[in-house]
Design a protein around this motif. Structure first.
Motif, PDB file in Angstrom:
ATOM      1  N   VAL A  34       0.815  -1.292  -0.131  1.00  0.00           N
ATOM      2  CA  VAL A  34      -0.107   0.055   0.021  1.00  0.00           C
ATOM      3  C   VAL A  34       0.823   1.165   0.120  1.00  0.00           C
ATOM      4  O   VAL A  34       0.637   2.244  -0.778  1.00  0.00           O
ATOM      5  CB  VAL A  34      -0.894   0.000   1.272  1.00  0.00           C
ATOM      6  CG1 VAL A  34      -1.639   1.436   1.194  1.00  0.00           C
ATOM      7  CG2 VAL A  34      -2.051  -1.038   0.992  1.00  0.00           C
ATOM      8  N   ALA A  35       1.778   1.443   0.894  1.00  0.00           N
ATOM      9  CA  ALA A  35       2.810   2.452   1.041  1.00  0.00           C
ATOM     10  C   ALA A  35       3.577   2.598  -0.473  1.00  0.00           C
ATOM     11  O   ALA A  35       3.658   3.639  -1.089  1.00  0.00           O
ATOM     12  CB  ALA A  35       3.855   2.150   2.040  1.00  0.00           C
ATOM     13  N   GLU A  36       3.867   1.462  -1.122  1.00  0.00           N
ATOM     14  CA  GLU A  36       4.406   1.660  -2.522  1.00  0.00           C
ATOM     15  C   GLU A  36       3.490   2.295  -3.396  1.00  0.00           C
ATOM     16  O   GLU A  36       4.099   2.980  -4.325  1.00  0.00           O
ATOM     17  CB  GLU A  36       5.130   0.145  -3.016  1.00  0.00           C
ATOM     18  CG  GLU A  36       6.302  -0.204  -2.158  1.00  0.00           C
ATOM     19  CD  GLU A  36       6.634  -1.633  -2.740  1.00  0.00           C
ATOM     20  OE1 GLU A  36       7.995  -1.908  -2.543  1.00  0.00           O
ATOM     21  OE2 GLU A  36       5.991  -2.413  -3.558  1.00  0.00           O
ATOM     22  N   ASP A  38      -2.966   7.049  -9.735  1.00  0.00           N
ATOM     23  CA  ASP A  38      -2.858   7.152 -11.440  1.00  0.00           C
ATOM     24  C   ASP A  38      -3.703   6.182 -12.096  1.00  0.00           C
ATOM     25  O   ASP A  38      -3.275   6.166 -13.259  1.00  0.00           O
ATOM     26  CB  ASP A  38      -1.148   7.249 -11.745  1.00  0.00           C
ATOM     27  CG  ASP A  38      -0.414   8.348 -11.050  1.00  0.00           C
ATOM     28  OD1 ASP A  38      -1.086   9.101 -10.466  1.00  0.00           O
ATOM     29  OD2 ASP A  38       0.794   8.237 -11.276  1.00  0.00           O
ATOM     30  N   SER A  39      -4.675   5.671 -11.611  1.00  0.00           N
ATOM     31  CA  SER A  39      -5.371   4.702 -12.333  1.00  0.00           C
ATOM     32  C   SER A  39      -5.096   3.460 -12.816  1.00  0.00           C
ATOM     33  O   SER A  39      -5.325   2.865 -13.839  1.00  0.00           O
ATOM     34  CB  SER A  39      -6.211   5.463 -13.586  1.00  0.00           C
ATOM     35  OG  SER A  39      -7.050   6.569 -13.280  1.00  0.00           O
ATOM     36  N   SER A  40      -3.534   3.299 -12.426  1.00  0.00           N
ATOM     37  CA  SER A  40      -2.857   2.215 -12.973  1.00  0.00           C
ATOM     38  C   SER A  40      -2.715   1.257 -11.982  1.00  0.00           C
ATOM     39  O   SER A  40      -2.333   0.000 -12.580  1.00  0.00           O
ATOM     40  CB  SER A  40      -1.364   2.535 -13.610  1.00  0.00           C
ATOM     41  OG  SER A  40      -0.640   3.239 -12.290  1.00  0.00           O
ATOM     42  N   ILE A  41      -2.781   1.049 -10.659  1.00  0.00           N
ATOM     43  CA  ILE A  41      -2.564   0.353  -9.724  1.00  0.00           C
ATOM     44  C   ILE A  41      -3.223   0.522  -8.666  1.00  0.00           C
ATOM     45  O   ILE A  41      -3.617   1.613  -8.177  1.00  0.00           O
ATOM     46  CB  ILE A  41      -1.182   0.035  -9.376  1.00  0.00           C
ATOM     47  CG1 ILE A  41      -1.016  -0.998  -8.600  1.00  0.00           C
ATOM     48  CG2 ILE A  41      -0.343   1.501  -8.896  1.00  0.00           C
ATOM     49  CD1 ILE A  41       0.514  -1.510  -8.161  1.00  0.00           C
ATOM     50  N   ALA A  42      -3.800  -0.364  -7.855  1.00  0.00           N
ATOM     51  CA  ALA A  42      -4.785  -0.196  -6.936  1.00  0.00           C
ATOM     52  C   ALA A  42      -4.615  -1.406  -5.786  1.00  0.00           C
ATOM     53  O   ALA A  42      -4.088  -2.652  -6.146  1.00  0.00           O
ATOM     54  CB  ALA A  42      -6.341  -0.412  -7.210  1.00  0.00           C
ATOM     55  N   ALA A  60       3.782   5.571  -5.744  1.00  0.00           N
ATOM     56  CA  ALA A  60       3.991   5.516  -7.200  1.00  0.00           C
ATOM     57  C   ALA A  60       2.963   6.881  -7.806  1.00  0.00           C
ATOM     58  O   ALA A  60       3.153   7.052  -8.913  1.00  0.00           O
ATOM     59  CB  ALA A  60       3.319   4.196  -7.503  1.00  0.00           C
ATOM     60  N   ALA A  61       2.148   7.346  -6.962  1.00  0.00           N
ATOM     61  CA  ALA A  61       1.220   8.386  -7.371  1.00  0.00           C
ATOM     62  C   ALA A  61       1.947   9.643  -7.944  1.00  0.00           C
ATOM     63  O   ALA A  61       2.752  10.157  -7.267  1.00  0.00           O
ATOM     64  CB  ALA A  61       0.051   8.789  -6.555  1.00  0.00           C
ATOM     65  N   SER A  62       1.792  10.076  -9.151  1.00  0.00           N
ATOM     66  CA  SER A  62       2.407  11.327  -9.664  1.00  0.00           C
ATOM     67  C   SER A  62       1.208  12.270 -10.114  1.00  0.00           C
ATOM     68  O   SER A  62       1.537  13.390 -10.310  1.00  0.00           O
ATOM     69  CB  SER A  62       3.260  11.016 -10.663  1.00  0.00           C
ATOM     70  OG  SER A  62       2.694  10.405 -11.939  1.00  0.00           O
ATOM     71  N   THR A  63       0.016  11.702 -10.385  1.00  0.00           N
ATOM     72  CA  THR A  63      -0.994  12.611 -11.055  1.00  0.00           C
ATOM     73  C   THR A  63      -2.286  12.967 -10.138  1.00  0.00           C
ATOM     74  O   THR A  63      -2.552  13.884  -9.428  1.00  0.00           O
ATOM     75  CB  THR A  63      -1.386  12.061 -12.413  1.00  0.00           C
ATOM     76  OG1 THR A  63      -0.434  12.132 -13.125  1.00  0.00           O
ATOM     77  CG2 THR A  63      -2.452  12.807 -12.935  1.00  0.00           C
ATOM     78  N   ASP A  64      -2.728  11.483  -9.658  1.00  0.00           N
ATOM     79  CA  ASP A  64      -3.866  11.382  -8.702  1.00  0.00           C
ATOM     80  C   ASP A  64      -3.693  10.328  -7.812  1.00  0.00           C
ATOM     81  O   ASP A  64      -3.253   9.178  -8.086  1.00  0.00           O
ATOM     82  CB  ASP A  64      -5.300  11.957  -9.403  1.00  0.00           C
ATOM     83  CG  ASP A  64      -5.369  10.907 -10.473  1.00  0.00           C
ATOM     84  OD1 ASP A  64      -4.671   9.980 -10.762  1.00  0.00           O
ATOM     85  OD2 ASP A  64      -6.159  11.459 -11.561  1.00  0.00           O
TER      86      ASP A  64
END
Length: 362
Positions: A146-148, A219-223, A152-156
């Motif tokens: 979760v911390a990773e 960033d809509s790429s990983i959850a 990783a977020a750079s946009t939202d």
């Protein structure tokens, strides 16, 4: 520290302590019996070789062998005389040795493993491998992942969870906000974990809802997602790491539905220029900007719905449509070529399916 309800000094308390001590000694390359020797000296104070071997129930030669090993590692002190006396160093010394070993492992092993891991990720992105859903059945490992995801977020970044879950990453979320990432935090109360609004004062956008999952999306790429079903004293049995875009989109829709209905704790206007990968949050913020008197200029990165070809389109946002009955969420923009409608990545009736939206006031 022993397990809840155990009395310090009891056999079960000592057994639990011995298990944890053996784990620490294993980091130093020492055996469980070496940990037993150390603990015996710590409990009894300075002891002679014969007294120690008798107390442990082993031969003098065996006790002497382990003492030499502990002395070499700096865990036992010797007072020479007749007889020699052996004394365990303080737990603080043991702690510093363990921390030094962990730091050494971090440098010599973990960093190298991370280099290998990043290279694997790079090759995976280049090969465009199939996106997957992974299961983590260790809660400590899941919270580290979760911390990773937060990092990783750079946009939202969207976060949903009870106070215990949110507080673990609170400083990281605040740091992301300072770096320009649009963050949205939804917190809910469960029995035994009350919401402390004062602890959330550093967040720009936070709402309260009646329920939810333990969730982070970057960033809509990983959850990362899990469910706390049994209150604060029992961690979830597993968590999911999701990379599949379709599943992430469904999770984001659920988050947005809760966000839309949530009770506002704090909701500062988004600072422009801003960019979004979560389309519904982009619509939400653009509508707020229009209502505030702003004239939002948008830059849409996506694909034409009819042809499937990639596109970049600039225009002025003139309307935002949310209609839950048919499930419509779209942006209406005026461009030099005419009026266009923009939907999310799964758009069917709109002109453009957007995967990223940039916004600024003009």
């Amino acid at each position: 520290m022993g397990k809840p309800g155990e009395t310090p000094g009891s056999s079960s308390w000592r057994e639990d302590l011995m298990d944890k001590l053996a784990s620490a000694f294993a980091l130093l390359g020492l055996s469980r019996f070496a940990a037993e020797v150390y603990l015996k000296l710590l409990e009894n104070g300075p002891m002679s070789l014969s007294g120690l071997s008798e107390s442990l129930g082993v031969k003098i030669s065996q006790a002497h062998l382990y003492l030499r090993e502990l002395i070499a590692h700096g865990l036992v002190e010797v007072s020479y005389g007749k007889p020699n006396l052996y004394k365990a160093v303080s737990p603080n010394v043991l702690e510093s040795l363990v921390e030094e070993k962990i730091a050494s492992l971090r440098t010599s092993v973990i960093k190298r493993l991370d280099q290998l891991y990043q290279e694997t990720l790079r090759r995976g992105r280049q090969a465009e491998k199939e996106r997957l859903i992974y299961i983590l059945r260790n809660w400590a490992s899941f919270t580290s992942r979760v911390a990773e995801v937060v990092d990783a977020a750079s946009t939202d970044l969207v976060v949903c969870g009870d106070m215990l879950f949110v507080e673990k990453m609170l400083s990281a979320i605040e740091e992301k906000e300072r770096s320009g990432v649009n963050t949205y935090v939804l917190v809910y109360e469960v029995p035994g974990i009350p919401v402390d609004v004062s602890r959330l004062a550093g967040l720009s956008r936070v709402k309260r809802y009646v329920s939810g999952d333990l969730l982070v999306i970057a960033d809509s790429s990983i959850a990362a997602i899990a469910q706390r079903r049994y209150g604060p004293y029992r961690s979830p049995a597993y968590g999911l790491i999701v990379e599949e875009p379709v599943i992430i989109d469904y999770i984001q829709q659920d988050f947005f539905s809760r966000w839309f209905k949530g009770v506002t704790i704090r909701e500062d206007p988004v600072r422009t220029p801003a960019k979004f990968t979560i389309f519904r949050l982009a619509l939400y913020e653009i509508r707020r900007l229009i209502k505030s008197g702003c004239k939002p200029e948008v830059h849409i990165y996506g694909t034409w719905v009819k042809s499937g070809l990639e596109c970049e389109v600039k225009g002025i946002a003139v309307d935002v449509v949310f209609d839950s009955t048919p499930g419509i969420a779209q942006l209406v923009i005026d461009t030099p070529e005419g009026r266009l409608t923009v939907g999310a990545q799964d758009a069917i009736i709109e002109d453009i399916a957007a995967h990223e939206v940039h916004v600024r006031c003009v």
